[in-house]
Write a protein that holds these residues in place. Structure first.
Motif, mmCIF file in Angstrom:
data_model
loop_
_atom_site.group_PDB
_atom_site.id
_atom_site.type_symbol
_atom_site.label_atom_id
_atom_site.label_comp_id
_atom_site.label_asym_id
_atom_site.label_seq_id
_atom_site.Cartn_x
_atom_site.Cartn_y
_atom_site.Cartn_z
ATOM 1 N N ALA A 116 0.834 -1.202 0.000
ATOM 2 C CA ALA A 116 0.000 0.000 0.000
ATOM 3 C C ALA A 116 0.868 1.252 0.000
ATOM 4 C CB ALA A 116 -0.931 -0.005 1.209
ATOM 5 N N LEU A 158 2.384 1.766 -3.446
ATOM 6 C CA LEU A 158 1.384 2.204 -4.421
ATOM 7 C C LEU A 158 0.685 3.502 -4.015
ATOM 8 C CD1 LEU A 158 -0.287 -1.234 -5.208
ATOM 9 C CD2 LEU A 158 1.521 -0.070 -6.482
ATOM 10 N N ASN A 159 1.060 4.047 -2.853
ATOM 11 C CA ASN A 159 0.467 5.271 -2.323
ATOM 12 C C ASN A 159 -1.042 5.138 -2.146
ATOM 13 O OD1 ASN A 159 0.684 7.861 -1.291
ATOM 14 N ND2 ASN A 159 0.267 8.822 -3.263
ATOM 15 N N THR A 160 -1.424 4.045 -1.520
ATOM 16 C CA THR A 160 -2.826 3.802 -1.205
ATOM 17 C C THR A 160 -2.903 3.273 0.220
ATOM 18 O OG1 THR A 160 -4.865 2.798 -2.035
ATOM 19 C CG2 THR A 160 -2.878 1.438 -2.131
ATOM 20 N N THR A 181 -7.339 -0.728 1.283
ATOM 21 C CA THR A 181 -7.611 -0.842 -0.150
ATOM 22 C C THR A 181 -6.946 -2.090 -0.715
ATOM 23 O OG1 THR A 181 -7.828 1.548 -0.399
ATOM 24 C CG2 THR A 181 -7.331 0.293 -2.389
ATOM 25 N N VAL A 182 -5.691 -2.329 -0.346
ATOM 26 C CA VAL A 182 -4.995 -3.528 -0.803
ATOM 27 C C VAL A 182 -5.710 -4.770 -0.287
ATOM 28 C CG1 VAL A 182 -2.833 -4.834 -0.678
ATOM 29 C CG2 VAL A 182 -2.766 -2.359 -1.019
ATOM 30 N N TRP A 213 -8.739 -5.345 -2.404
ATOM 31 C CA TRP A 213 -8.362 -5.899 -3.705
ATOM 32 C C TRP A 213 -8.135 -7.397 -3.596
ATOM 33 C CZ3 TRP A 213 -3.886 -2.006 -4.988
ATOM 34 C CH2 TRP A 213 -4.431 -0.769 -5.387
ATOM 35 N N PRO A 255 -8.496 -2.652 -8.518
ATOM 36 C CA PRO A 255 -7.681 -1.459 -8.773
ATOM 37 C C PRO A 255 -8.036 -0.819 -10.111
ATOM 38 C CG PRO A 255 -6.377 -3.440 -9.074
ATOM 39 C CD PRO A 255 -7.707 -3.875 -8.554
ATOM 40 N N SER A 302 -3.420 3.273 -9.750
ATOM 41 C CA SER A 302 -3.066 2.062 -9.003
ATOM 42 C C SER A 302 -2.876 0.881 -9.940
ATOM 43 C CB SER A 302 -4.143 1.724 -7.969
ATOM 44 O OG SER A 302 -4.226 2.729 -7.002
ATOM 45 N N LEU A 361 0.576 -1.169 -10.449
ATOM 46 C CA LEU A 361 0.644 -2.625 -10.322
ATOM 47 C C LEU A 361 1.273 -3.244 -11.562
ATOM 48 C CD1 LEU A 361 -2.790 -3.528 -8.705
ATOM 49 C CD2 LEU A 361 -0.533 -4.012 -7.750
#
Length: 107
Positions: free
Chosen positions: A67, A70-72, A76-77, A80, A87, A91, A95
């Motif tokens: 995360a 991916l700057n999230t 969220t990960v 997913w 995503p 994002s 990936l």
């Protein structure tokens, strides 16, 4: 890749090379060249929950570290990976870069 998409890829490669040569010679402006560049980009594939988990495990990353890369958010990960969300946008592109180029490209 099917034969039809291989043929289309070769045609796009030839068109892009010709456009690049015309741009270098001054017959195509930069705006038109950007249009040709965009047309010839490969589409970014979709990533399933299993493929995201496999990608994370390939690089031995926790959900929190992935995360961060991916700057999230970690949630969220997590979503997913369980298939609750998919995503998209930046994002998805990140990936794909991680998958194709490796972790070093994102750090």
């Amino acid at each position: 890749m099917t034969t039809k998409s291989k043929a289309a890829s070769r045609i796009l490669d030839a068109v892009h090379e010709t456009a690049r040569d015309l741009h270098d010679a001054g017959f195509i402006d930069m705006r038109s060249m950007r249009h040709y560049d965009a047309l010839c980009l490969e589409p970014v594939p979709e990533y399933s929950s299993e493929s995201i988990r496999a990608l994370r495990e390939r690089y031995k990353l926790s959900q929190a570290v992935l995360a961060s890369v991916l700057n999230t958010s970690p949630s969220t990960v997590r979503q997913w990976e369980i298939g609750a969300r998919h995503p998209s946008g930046p994002s998805l592109k990140l990936l794909n870069l991680l998958d194709k180029k490796g972790l070093e490209i994102l750090i």
